[in-house]
Enzyme design. Structure first.
Site: not given
Ligand code: FAD
Length: 147
Positions: A2, A99, A102, A126
């Site tokens: 990571l 922005d 426009g 990530e």
């Molecule tokens: C385009 C894209 C490609 C991706 N590719 C991969 C991949 O190849 N392999 C892979 O494994 N994953 C992949 N992902 C997943 C990605 O790593 C996760 O979406 C990301 O780490 C966030 O995890 P989540 O979606 O479970 O969000 P959540 O953990 O559910 O978080 C939701 C919100 O809560 C906040 N939050 C969570 N925990 C806390 C805390 N303790 N305190 C305060 N705030 C918190 C987060 O900051 C966020 O705003 C991909 C995601 C995207 C969008």
């Protein structure tokens, strides 16, 4: 792993920000309003300069990442700090570019919106900006606030 991918995200954010800045600078040089190109207005110049200043800061983060990797001193914390800073600053720069274009800022033809869409993906993957912040916070305080 990571830490390595967060390094690449910091560089990607820089690339998107530079491209958006370049698009905005070019557009403002060509777009005429009130009888002169947009770059002739002080507020437009100020906004372009602030975008450039943020980009220079992002470049310094990336340069530092490269040097630390070369020296074998790269760490999870610096990777998190760089990803947090560069994705946050790139979003600001790209939104400013969007922005400055426009109404044309939301069209794919001018590319800024493509960069904004890509930025939204790397803002989250990530690990979110919040999680990067908490990783750095754990390091500087010795207290894990997220688990
Ligand atoms: C385009 C894209 C490609 C991706 N590719 C991969 C991949 O190849 N392999 C892979 O494994 N994953 C992949 N992902 C997943 C990605 O790593 C996760 O979406 C990301 O780490 C966030 O995890 P989540 O979606 O479970 O969000 P959540 O953990 O559910 O978080 C939701 C919100 O809560 C906040 N939050 C969570 N925990 C806390 C805390 N303790 N305190 C305060 N705030 C918190 C987060 O900051 C966020 O705003 C991909 C995601 C995207 C969008």
């Amino acid at each position: 792993m990571l830490a390595g991918t967060r390094n690449t995200v910091a560089w990607s954010a820089l690339g998107h920000a530079v491209a958006a800045y370049d698009a905005a600078r070019t557009y403002c040089g060509q777009r005429v309003q009130f009888g002169k190109p947009l770059v002739g207005f002080q507020i437009v110049q100020e906004r372009l300069v602030k975008m450039l200043a943020e980009i220079c800061g992002m470049q310094l983060y990336c340069l530092r990442l490269g040097r630390l990797i070369e020296e074998g001193r790269f760490s999870d914390t610096i990777a998190a700090l760089a990803k947090m800073n560069n994705t946050s600053k790139a979003r600001e720069v790209i939104l400013a570019a969007r922005d400055l274009l426009g109404g044309n800022g939301i069209l794919l033809d001018f590319h800024v919106m493509r960069h904004l869409a890509d930025m939204e993906a790397i803002h989250t993957y990530e690990g979110t900006e919040t999680i990067q912040t908490l990783i750095v916070g754990r390091d500087i305080t010795g207290v894990a606030a997220f688990a």
